[in-house]
Design a protein around this motif. Structure first.
Motif, mmCIF file in Angstrom:
data_model
loop_
_atom_site.group_PDB
_atom_site.id
_atom_site.type_symbol
_atom_site.label_atom_id
_atom_site.label_comp_id
_atom_site.label_asym_id
_atom_site.label_seq_id
_atom_site.Cartn_x
_atom_site.Cartn_y
_atom_site.Cartn_z
ATOM 1 N N MET A 49 0.864 -1.203 -0.049
ATOM 2 C CA MET A 49 0.000 -0.044 -0.049
ATOM 3 C C MET A 49 0.944 1.188 0.134
ATOM 4 N N ALA A 223 -3.745 -6.318 3.638
ATOM 5 C CA ALA A 223 -3.867 -4.957 2.995
ATOM 6 C C ALA A 223 -5.405 -4.505 2.790
ATOM 7 N N THR A 227 -3.624 -2.021 -3.522
ATOM 8 C CA THR A 227 -2.112 -2.087 -3.457
ATOM 9 C C THR A 227 -1.597 -1.974 -5.014
#
Length: 228
Positions: A49, A223, A227
């Motif tokens: 990220m 995440a 991403t």
């Protein structure tokens, strides 16, 4: 234009530095900055990220001269900027104490308190854990905590929130995270505390480097945002 790039957890080790200045063409995006870094330093940012000026950013977000760009591996467990003065949201290197949460949350206006304490577990996946090193993007982590507290308040109404996460080396049995909620009502306190647990485990930029009987390794994370 120049942007300041910072790295955490495995990326910092792979890059050999925690930060650098990156020269980019005007209106370059986060993705273009990542591609330039990958080409120049032979590091993979896939699955990471990004945050620009301590706010999670999409890969196609354009950068400006002087921006701070952070690349974040999936976090280990990822709005409004309003900060309620009754909340405590902190990253700490010192030992976490449940009594501190109780002192903050037990108030006459709150008839119920709910608490969650996360501790280092051993054995984990059948292996004896020696210790875990917690690393965090501190200013962003505290901002994420405050935003989570405010979202809980918007959903559940009147609340007081206590969140502390520890960084540094922790041994089995030591507390790494305390979340507490004070509310006039029992059900609200329990539900708000659970919401905070679920949100922070995917959003909080904290990483774990674990030492166990098989060696040392980064704990696989999650995440909560798009991403690279």
């Amino acid at each position: 234009m120049d942007v300041q790039v910072i790295f955490f957890a495995r990326l910092k080790r792979e890059m050999g530095t925690g930060q650098l200045t990156l020269a980019l063409p005007e209106q370059a995006t986060v993705r273009q900055a990542a591609e330039q870094l990958e080409d120049a330093h032979h590091v993979s940012l896939k699955g990471c990220m990004a945050a620009v000026n301590e706010v999670y950013a999409e890969p196609n977000q354009q950068l400006k001269d002087g921006d701070e760009l952070a690349f974040l591996p999936p976090v280990a467990g990822g709005s409004s900027d309003t900060i309620d003065p009754v909340d405590i949201c902190q990253i700490r290197a010192e030992k976490l104490l449940l009594n501190d949460a109780e002192t903050h949350l037990v108030q006459p206006q709150y008839g119920a308190q709910a608490y969650f304490v996360g501790t280092v577990r051993s054995p984990n996946q059948g292996k004896t854990v020696h210790f875990i090193e917690y690393e965090g993007y501190v200013p962003m982590a505290e901002k994420v905590m405050r935003q989570a507290a405010e979202r809980a308040r918007q959903k559940h109404g009147r609340l007081s929130v206590f969140i502390q996460h520890r960084v540094g080396r922790l041994l089995p049995g030591e507390a790494s995270l305390i979340i507490g909620v004070g509310s006039p009502h029992r059900r609200v306190a329990l539900e708000a505390c659970d919401d905070l647990i679920e949100q922070l485990k995917v959003e909080l930029p904290i990483w774990k480097h674990e030492s166990d009987e098989s060696g040392e390794h980064w704990v696989e994370g999650t995440a909560g945002y798009e991403t690279l």
